[in-house]
Design an enzyme around this catalytic site. Structure first.
Site, mmCIF file in Angstrom:
data_model
loop_
_atom_site.group_PDB
_atom_site.id
_atom_site.type_symbol
_atom_site.label_atom_id
_atom_site.label_comp_id
_atom_site.label_asym_id
_atom_site.label_seq_id
_atom_site.Cartn_x
_atom_site.Cartn_y
_atom_site.Cartn_z
ATOM 1 N N GLU A 39 18.838 16.441 -11.336
ATOM 2 C CA GLU A 39 19.071 17.630 -10.511
ATOM 3 C C GLU A 39 20.379 18.249 -10.966
ATOM 4 O O GLU A 39 21.460 17.711 -10.722
ATOM 5 C CB GLU A 39 19.152 17.275 -9.025
ATOM 6 C CG GLU A 39 19.436 18.480 -8.133
ATOM 7 C CD GLU A 39 19.707 18.109 -6.678
ATOM 8 O OE1 GLU A 39 20.481 18.839 -6.015
ATOM 9 O OE2 GLU A 39 19.159 17.095 -6.208
ATOM 10 N N ARG A 43 26.710 24.648 -9.169
ATOM 11 C CA ARG A 43 28.085 24.563 -8.659
ATOM 12 C C ARG A 43 29.132 24.873 -9.714
ATOM 13 O O ARG A 43 30.324 24.730 -9.460
ATOM 14 C CB ARG A 43 28.345 23.167 -8.083
ATOM 15 C CG ARG A 43 27.499 22.844 -6.864
ATOM 16 C CD ARG A 43 27.910 21.515 -6.259
ATOM 17 N NE ARG A 43 27.123 21.186 -5.076
ATOM 18 C CZ ARG A 43 27.359 20.154 -4.278
ATOM 19 N NH1 ARG A 43 28.372 19.357 -4.534
ATOM 20 N NH2 ARG A 43 26.593 19.921 -3.231
ATOM 21 N N THR A 67 21.379 23.026 -5.172
ATOM 22 C CA THR A 67 22.299 23.984 -4.564
ATOM 23 C C THR A 67 21.757 25.408 -4.657
ATOM 24 O O THR A 67 22.513 26.372 -4.835
ATOM 25 C CB THR A 67 23.716 23.902 -5.185
ATOM 26 O OG1 THR A 67 24.019 22.544 -5.516
ATOM 27 C CG2 THR A 67 24.758 24.365 -4.180
ATOM 28 N N LYS A 127 14.917 17.076 1.615
ATOM 29 C CA LYS A 127 16.226 16.496 1.319
ATOM 30 C C LYS A 127 17.010 16.365 2.623
ATOM 31 O O LYS A 127 17.099 17.325 3.399
ATOM 32 C CB LYS A 127 16.971 17.415 0.342
ATOM 33 C CG LYS A 127 18.429 17.056 0.090
ATOM 34 C CD LYS A 127 19.038 18.077 -0.872
ATOM 35 C CE LYS A 127 20.514 17.804 -1.104
ATOM 36 N NZ LYS A 127 21.091 18.749 -2.095
#
Length: 204
Positions: A39, A43, A67, A127
């Site tokens: 993943e 960021r 994200t 998640k």
């Protein structure tokens, strides 16, 4: 998305990477350690360039993007052709965009209400984030108790020594962890340590 690959992986490396040149070596290091899922989070300033570098290399690793928080990011993921999307939380607008993209998604939740909302949209794997800050295993048990049809990928603050406690829950299919490819190893391009961490993760 092949959920079975997440189950077999058990620990999904969650990585913030800024150099496109490091994308393939990182994926190679993880696969050498037995992990074939990653993943890559949005960021860093060059996150999409990293993702494109790995995608263009036609690497065998299952490429997830984390994200993801807005519709433009969903559109970019669609254009690149990533394997799956992970969100930290999931608003109705974001959920609509992901559904329209037809990209498999592991939507982020942290409450029972959010979990039910994702069930209503047809998601059976979510998640749980931020896992440790949101109460860890005890909170996850409480959320999952009335929702046995839901599977979880807890992520956030989960260290190597915490992994087993989560995986012991029948509702948990895998755990997200940044410790597999930690910041220090990435900065030093220490692929051997990352491979070693991946091997440890597969043994947990």
């Amino acid at each position: 998305m092949d959920i079975q690959r997440l189950k077999l992986c058990q620990v999904v490396p969650v990585v913030a990477l800024d150099s496109p040149d490091d994308a393939v070596p990182l994926a190679d290091a993880l696969m050498a350690g037995g992990i074939d899922v990653i993943e890559l989070t949005l960021r860093t300033p060059n996150a999409f360039a990293v993702i494109e570098a790995l995608k263009n290399a036609k690497h065998d690793i299952l490429l997830g993007v984390g994200t993801v928080i807005d519709t433009k990011q969903v559109e970019r993921c669609t254009q690149i052709g990533v394997d799956f999307i992970v969100t930290p939380g999931t608003t109705p607008r974001l959920a609509d965009a992901i559904s329209a993209s037809h990209i498999p998604c592991v939507p982020g939740i942290s409450t029972v209400g959010e979990a039910v909302a994702m069930l209503e949209r047809g998601y059976d794997t979510v998640k749980f984030f931020p896992a440790e800050a949101a109460g860890g295993v005890s909170t996850l048990k409480a959320i999952g108790g009335p929702l046995p049809q839901l599977s979880f990928m807890p992520t956030g603050g989960i260290g190597r020594d915490d992994v087993r406690r989560y995986l012991d829950l029948s509702s948990v299919i895998c755990v997200g962890g940044s410790w597999v490819a930690d910041k220090a190893s990435l900065a030093a391009r220490d692929w051997e340590t990352i491979t070693r961490n991946a091997k440890i993760a597969t043994q947990l």
